[in-house]
Design an enzyme around this catalytic site. Sequence first.
Site, PDB file in Angstrom:
ATOM      1  CB  CYS A 172       7.603  -7.843  -1.258  1.00 33.34           C
ATOM      2  SG  CYS A 172       8.085  -6.928  -2.736  1.00 33.34           S
ATOM      3  CB  SER A 173       6.446  -8.152   4.518  1.00 37.83           C
ATOM      4  OG  SER A 173       6.159  -6.818   4.897  1.00 37.83           O
ATOM      5  CB  SER A 174       1.818  -6.726   4.072  1.00 39.00           C
ATOM      6  OG  SER A 174       2.351  -5.479   4.509  1.00 39.00           O
ATOM      7  N   GLY A 210       3.422  -3.811  -2.200  1.00 41.57           N
ATOM      8  CA  GLY A 210       4.603  -4.564  -2.628  1.00 41.57           C
ATOM      9  C   GLY A 210       4.281  -6.019  -2.882  1.00 41.57           C
ATOM     10  CB  SER A 238       1.818   9.445  -1.326  1.00 42.02           C
ATOM     11  OG  SER A 238       0.638   9.964  -0.738  1.00 42.02           O
ATOM     12  CE1 TYR A 249       3.807   7.910   3.933  1.00 43.93           C
ATOM     13  CE2 TYR A 249       2.131   9.366   3.012  1.00 43.93           C
ATOM     14  CZ  TYR A 249       2.873   8.200   2.951  1.00 43.93           C
ATOM     15  OH  TYR A 249       2.691   7.327   1.906  1.00 43.93           O
TER      16      TYR A 249
END
Length: 316
Positions: free
Chosen positions: A11-13, A16, A141, A154
Amino acid sequence: MTQKTVLITGCSSGIGLALAVKMARDEQKKFKVYATMRTLDKKEKLEKAAGSTLGKTLEIKKLDVCSEESIKLCVSSIPDRKIDIVVSNAGMGLIGPIECQTIEEMKTVMDTNFFGLVRLLKEILPDMKKRKSGHIVIISSVMGIQGILFNDIYAASKFAVEGFCESLAIQALKFRLQLSLIEPGPVITDFERKVFEDGMKMDLSAADEETADMFTNIYIKNYKQIFQVLGQSAEDIAEHAVTVILAENPPFRHQTNTLYTPVTTLKYADPNGDLPIDTFYKMVFQHDKIFSASLNFVKLLRWRSRKSFDLRKASQ
């Protein structure tokens, strides 16, 4: 309505942060959100976005999905360890020729994107099973369905997530648990910007000339345009996620971008798997000018759509 406890990772960016803030701001206060991040050194952006919800419907906690101890400490700090909704969002990206990537870099991506989810559920799932209640939401994704050029590792991590969840969903039904995969296409966030910047700086000396040229002059060259045309915002994805969470019968899979749906549909149209690979090959190497023109056309349509929407809104 009983307030539901929500734990969100990463959740830092980006997604989230947007999702944590959106759920915490719910007018009916349906959610108590525990927004977590690997290090609290990066909490300032979330604190600012959370505003008056901070300390009320939103609390920030430390949780590193690559550490079982960190996960246990965080979950145990929540009253009665009761988590109604867990959103697995923490992740990292990696682009480029595999010849230019170290095995350690690849392991880090797998450890975060796949084993991070596994560690999280190993800690939370037993409690949900006992209560026979809970919703597991994974930010996956479209690359968990269809691989894309130079996204080998990925895509592999997201394919692993999708296979894991398909298997787990059968067991979850027995315990009356809900499991949903949110599958965005391109999303314009700091996450994607960092992936792009790392790709730009990549040392391509280990790759042959043709592969290096392909990465630089085809993939990187079209990267920005694809995101400009097809990209969604973190807030768009948060909106989709909340819709799924609030659904009476939430879907197992939910793709957020209808412009990208034809790409993943190719996967199911041909049981042999040749159609999507052949289509992508021709699109990249034989019809690149048509592909570029198509992107510009879609960009124009989206611009006109947004413009007309804004005009209608203004007239109201």
